[in-house]
Design a protein around this motif. Structure first.
Motif, PDB file in Angstrom:
ATOM      1  N   GLU A  73       9.888  18.382   6.598  1.00 58.73           N
ATOM      2  CA  GLU A  73      10.346  17.962   5.274  1.00 58.73           C
ATOM      3  C   GLU A  73      11.745  17.352   5.279  1.00 58.73           C
ATOM      4  OE1 GLU A  73       9.614  21.364   2.691  1.00 58.73           O
ATOM      5  OE2 GLU A  73       7.542  20.728   2.410  1.00 58.73           O
ATOM      6  N   SER A  74      12.260  17.010   6.448  1.00 60.74           N
ATOM      7  CA  SER A  74      13.498  16.232   6.512  1.00 60.74           C
ATOM      8  C   SER A  74      13.123  14.774   6.293  1.00 60.74           C
ATOM      9  CB  SER A  74      14.182  16.408   7.872  1.00 60.74           C
ATOM     10  OG  SER A  74      13.357  15.905   8.912  1.00 60.74           O
ATOM     11  N   VAL A  75      14.110  13.957   5.953  1.00 59.39           N
ATOM     12  CA  VAL A  75      13.809  12.544   5.745  1.00 59.39           C
ATOM     13  C   VAL A  75      13.406  11.907   7.071  1.00 59.39           C
ATOM     14  CG1 VAL A  75      15.241  12.201   3.703  1.00 59.39           C
ATOM     15  CG2 VAL A  75      16.248  11.888   5.949  1.00 59.39           C
ATOM     16  N   GLN A 114       4.149  12.956   3.858  1.00 59.67           N
ATOM     17  CA  GLN A 114       4.570  12.951   5.257  1.00 59.67           C
ATOM     18  C   GLN A 114       4.359  11.556   5.840  1.00 59.67           C
ATOM     19  OE1 GLN A 114       3.319  16.008   7.917  1.00 59.67           O
ATOM     20  NE2 GLN A 114       3.775  17.637   6.443  1.00 59.67           N
ATOM     21  N   HIS A 115       5.272  11.164   6.712  1.00 62.22           N
ATOM     22  CA  HIS A 115       5.207   9.794   7.241  1.00 62.22           C
ATOM     23  C   HIS A 115       3.902   9.525   7.980  1.00 62.22           C
ATOM     24  CE1 HIS A 115       6.141  10.523  11.527  1.00 62.22           C
ATOM     25  NE2 HIS A 115       6.947  11.460  11.096  1.00 62.22           N
ATOM     26  N   LYS A 116       3.314  10.512   8.634  1.00 57.73           N
ATOM     27  CA  LYS A 116       2.043  10.288   9.326  1.00 57.73           C
ATOM     28  C   LYS A 116       0.921  10.042   8.317  1.00 57.73           C
ATOM     29  CE  LYS A 116       3.127  12.699  13.554  1.00 57.73           C
ATOM     30  NZ  LYS A 116       2.833  13.793  14.463  1.00 57.73           N
ATOM     31  N   ALA A 118       0.832  -1.202   0.000  1.00 56.98           N
ATOM     32  CA  ALA A 118       0.000   0.000   0.000  1.00 56.98           C
ATOM     33  C   ALA A 118       0.869   1.256   0.000  1.00 56.98           C
ATOM     34  CB  ALA A 118      -0.929  -0.004   1.216  1.00 56.98           C
ATOM     35  N   ALA A 119       1.959   1.246   0.752  1.00 59.99           N
ATOM     36  CA  ALA A 119       2.869   2.396   0.802  1.00 59.99           C
ATOM     37  C   ALA A 119       3.472   2.653  -0.570  1.00 59.99           C
ATOM     38  CB  ALA A 119       3.971   2.156   1.827  1.00 59.99           C
ATOM     39  N   ARG A 120       3.819   1.578  -1.276  1.00 57.74           N
ATOM     40  CA  ARG A 120       4.370   1.730  -2.628  1.00 57.74           C
ATOM     41  C   ARG A 120       3.378   2.466  -3.520  1.00 57.74           C
ATOM     42  NH1 ARG A 120       7.921   0.247  -6.425  1.00 57.74           N
ATOM     43  NH2 ARG A 120       7.068  -0.210  -8.478  1.00 57.74           N
ATOM     44  N   GLU A 121       2.105   2.095  -3.442  1.00 53.31           N
ATOM     45  CA  GLU A 121       1.089   2.754  -4.272  1.00 53.31           C
ATOM     46  C   GLU A 121       0.958   4.234  -3.922  1.00 53.31           C
ATOM     47  OE1 GLU A 121      -0.283   1.412  -6.967  1.00 53.31           O
ATOM     48  OE2 GLU A 121       1.015  -0.276  -6.480  1.00 53.31           O
ATOM     49  N   LEU A 122       0.975   4.555  -2.636  1.00 50.88           N
ATOM     50  CA  LEU A 122       0.877   5.948  -2.211  1.00 50.88           C
ATOM     51  C   LEU A 122       2.105   6.746  -2.637  1.00 50.88           C
ATOM     52  CD1 LEU A 122      -0.613   5.340   1.336  1.00 50.88           C
ATOM     53  CD2 LEU A 122      -1.801   6.318  -0.628  1.00 50.88           C
ATOM     54  N   LEU A 123       3.278   6.140  -2.516  1.00 54.38           N
ATOM     55  CA  LEU A 123       4.508   6.817  -2.923  1.00 54.38           C
ATOM     56  C   LEU A 123       4.597   6.960  -4.438  1.00 54.38           C
ATOM     57  CD1 LEU A 123       6.906   5.195  -0.321  1.00 54.38           C
ATOM     58  CD2 LEU A 123       6.160   7.586  -0.375  1.00 54.38           C
ATOM     59  N   LEU A 124       4.071   5.986  -5.170  1.00 52.81           N
ATOM     60  CA  LEU A 124       4.036   6.100  -6.636  1.00 52.81           C
ATOM     61  C   LEU A 124       3.171   7.277  -7.069  1.00 52.81           C
ATOM     62  CD1 LEU A 124       3.839   2.392  -7.847  1.00 52.81           C
ATOM     63  CD2 LEU A 124       5.636   4.059  -8.379  1.00 52.81           C
ATOM     64  N   ALA A 125       2.073   7.510  -6.361  1.00 49.59           N
ATOM     65  CA  ALA A 125       1.222   8.660  -6.685  1.00 49.59           C
ATOM     66  C   ALA A 125       1.999   9.955  -6.488  1.00 49.59           C
ATOM     67  CB  ALA A 125      -0.036   8.642  -5.823  1.00 49.59           C
ATOM     68  N   ALA A 126       2.794  10.043  -5.424  1.00 50.66           N
ATOM     69  CA  ALA A 126       3.620  11.232  -5.178  1.00 50.66           C
ATOM     70  C   ALA A 126       4.739  11.341  -6.209  1.00 50.66           C
ATOM     71  CB  ALA A 126       4.198  11.199  -3.772  1.00 50.66           C
TER      72      ALA A 126
END
Length: 196
Positions: free
Chosen positions: A105-107, A53-55, A36-44
């Motif tokens: 916005e830091s890693v 943001q991690h939250k 699921a995280a991969r899909e959300l990060l792909l959208a970004a």
């Protein structure tokens, strides 16, 4: 980012069955959360300068999978992002986890360790490393808004402003060398131009 940002506009996403991480197990939860995280990060990744943001990522993966935890995000999101990074590397892609940031916005905590585990080299400045990795991500996924010249690696605005403030404060805190005779500030040579 919401469920609607990931789902295709003509498809309805079924509501996931609510489960607790204790019921499915940590390993299973991590695998499902990573997908699921991969899909959300792909959208970004498909938007130039897109970040998550991690939250928001933590809430999004729980919403998408229906697997919930009451544990603080900082204790489990790193393992999920390590899985995402491993999958990115298996696919020959830049590490999507570079798109996940803290509110400033830091890693996220653990980014440097994930890079070190994946590449064998821990970056001395994780935020600078992530800025280059993000540019590679935007180029790889042909992000909307990517400049014709291919863009450039940059520190996100909030973090850049915080770093500038810290540099300014450090300069202001440096001791001022003064001439013992006339009390004027001496140049970098340490020799007073007025008295000597």
């Amino acid at each position: 980012m919401s469920l609607l940002d990931v789902a295709a506009p003509d498809q309805e996403s079924p509501e996931p069955v609510e489960r607790d991480v204790a019921d499915v197990g940590v390993a299973t939860a991590r695998i499902e959360w990573a997908a699921a995280a991969r899909e959300l990060l792909l959208a970004a990744a498909k938007k130039y300068h897109g970040l998550v943001q991690h939250k928001d990522l933590a809430n999004g993966v729980q919403d998408l999978t229906g697997i919930r935890t009451k544990q603080a995000t900082r204790f489990w999101i790193g393992g999920v992002l390590a899985e995402v990074s491993a999958e990115s590397l298996r696919r020959g892609e830049p590490m999507l986890s570079a798109l996940c940031v803290n509110p400033d916005e830091s890693v996220f905590d653990g980014y440097a360790a994930i890079v070190g585990a994946a590449t064998g080299t821990t970056p001395p400045d994780p935020d600078t490393h992530a800025s280059h990795e993000r540019l590679a991500i935007y180029r790889h996924f042909k992000a909307a808004g990517l400049p014709a010249d291919g863009g450039s690696a940059m520190i996100p605005p909030k973090l850049g402003a915080a770093r500038a403030r810290a540099r300014k404060a450090a300069i202001a805190e440096r001791p001022i060398n003064k001439c013992p005779q006339c009390n004027l500030q001496t140049p970098a040579t340490g020799v007073c131009d007025t008295c000597d």
